[in-house]
Design an enzyme around this catalytic site. Sequence first.
Site, PDB file in Angstrom:
ATOM      1  N   ASP A 243       0.813  -1.221   0.000  1.00  0.00           N
ATOM      2  CA  ASP A 243       0.000   0.000   0.000  1.00  0.00           C
ATOM      3  C   ASP A 243       0.841   1.264   0.000  1.00  0.00           C
ATOM      4  O   ASP A 243       2.055   1.214   0.219  1.00  0.00           O
ATOM      5  CB  ASP A 243      -0.959  -0.006   1.212  1.00  0.00           C
ATOM      6  CG  ASP A 243      -0.305  -0.532   2.486  1.00  0.00           C
ATOM      7  OD1 ASP A 243       0.934  -0.488   2.582  1.00  0.00           O
ATOM      8  OD2 ASP A 243      -1.024  -0.994   3.380  1.00  0.00           O
TER       9      ASP A 243
ATOM     10  N   GLU B  24      -9.723  -2.027   5.078  1.00  0.00           N
ATOM     11  CA  GLU B  24     -10.449  -1.654   6.272  1.00  0.00           C
ATOM     12  C   GLU B  24     -11.735  -2.483   6.392  1.00  0.00           C
ATOM     13  O   GLU B  24     -12.132  -3.153   5.436  1.00  0.00           O
ATOM     14  CB  GLU B  24     -10.763  -0.156   6.213  1.00  0.00           C
ATOM     15  CG  GLU B  24      -9.519   0.719   6.099  1.00  0.00           C
ATOM     16  CD  GLU B  24      -8.645   0.726   7.354  1.00  0.00           C
ATOM     17  OE1 GLU B  24      -8.546  -0.309   8.046  1.00  0.00           O
ATOM     18  OE2 GLU B  24      -8.050   1.774   7.654  1.00  0.00           O
TER      19      GLU B  24
ATOM     20  N   HIS C 225      -7.225  -4.826   9.772  1.00  0.00           N
ATOM     21  CA  HIS C 225      -6.875  -4.702   8.354  1.00  0.00           C
ATOM     22  C   HIS C 225      -5.576  -5.431   8.031  1.00  0.00           C
ATOM     23  O   HIS C 225      -4.690  -5.554   8.870  1.00  0.00           O
ATOM     24  CB  HIS C 225      -6.809  -3.226   7.901  1.00  0.00           C
ATOM     25  CG  HIS C 225      -5.690  -2.414   8.468  1.00  0.00           C
ATOM     26  ND1 HIS C 225      -5.813  -1.075   8.774  1.00  0.00           N
ATOM     27  CD2 HIS C 225      -4.396  -2.728   8.759  1.00  0.00           C
ATOM     28  CE1 HIS C 225      -4.663  -0.609   9.210  1.00  0.00           C
ATOM     29  NE2 HIS C 225      -3.784  -1.591   9.224  1.00  0.00           N
TER      30      HIS C 225
ATOM     31  N   ASP D 295      -7.747  -2.598  13.740  1.00  0.00           N
ATOM     32  CA  ASP D 295      -9.111  -2.899  13.279  1.00  0.00           C
ATOM     33  C   ASP D 295      -9.150  -4.165  12.422  1.00  0.00           C
ATOM     34  O   ASP D 295     -10.161  -4.472  11.809  1.00  0.00           O
ATOM     35  CB  ASP D 295      -9.705  -1.700  12.510  1.00  0.00           C
ATOM     36  CG  ASP D 295      -8.981  -1.421  11.201  1.00  0.00           C
ATOM     37  OD1 ASP D 295      -7.989  -2.136  10.886  1.00  0.00           O
ATOM     38  OD2 ASP D 295      -9.391  -0.498  10.475  1.00  0.00           O
TER      39      ASP D 295
END
Length: 262
Positions: free
Chosen positions: A67, A143, A138, A136
């Site tokens: 990313d 997400e 990811h 979270d």
Amino acid sequence: MEVIVRPNPDAAANLAARIIARELRANPQLVLGLATGRTMESVYGQLVRMRREEQLDFSLCRTFNLDEYVGLPATDRHSYRHYMDRNLFHQVNIDRRNTHLPDGCAADLDAECRRYEEAIRRVNGIDLQLLGIGRDGHIGFNEPLSALHSRTREKSLSPRTLEQNAPLFDDPATIPRRALTMGVGTILESRRCLLLATGAEKAGIIAKAVEGPITAMISATALQLHPRCTVIVDADAARGLTQTEYYRWVFENEPEWQEFRD
Ligand code: F6R
């Protein structure tokens, strides 16, 4: 999925680096998927040490990062390109032309995502994908509610991710709100996945990712579908797992792990 519990963060990072080094020695043209973040810094530190002390050879290795933030140029020290140069690429004998990250400053971000997928396809896919996990759940920047078949695309970062990563910015308010990320589907196509998590703050999400039901709410649970995924955790990150005795037994008994049992 296999889970390996190591006593501390250094031992966990060391095992991840040794697995990467083993794959690279077996296949010098390895296509390596890379992650950034705090957890990975010690893995890259170990790989740099192996380059220095053991002449680990990166000259033919190809890399694809998961990313990149939207709007940060490679020259920005908060960009993931800058992180990779600093922590790994500038310290080993890798050919810069073989290192790839999505370009978060491309004029057409959708076209950039398609180009990135095509570039991965052209090298016949990723051999080994290194992964961290966000609070979270990811992987990459997939997400909650990312489609389990998703491909490289632009994503909004969740409030929890912004909270997790903002302290890494000189001015936390300037953290980009969007990123380009490989999709969950892209990640699942790699031939091998290696997820590393350390520290007590990852214990809850690791328990859900490994032992919980598969759900798009927690992208890392999709790794349960992968035929060859290894999760390495330190004792703190393992605290929420209920089956650690079984995981230990597998590690002690699987021939594949023999060379990695100190
Ligand atoms: C970054 C990435 C993220 C991180 C995750 C954990 O390229 O893919 O999924 O791996 O946010 O970050 P740390 O290690 O900083 O907790």
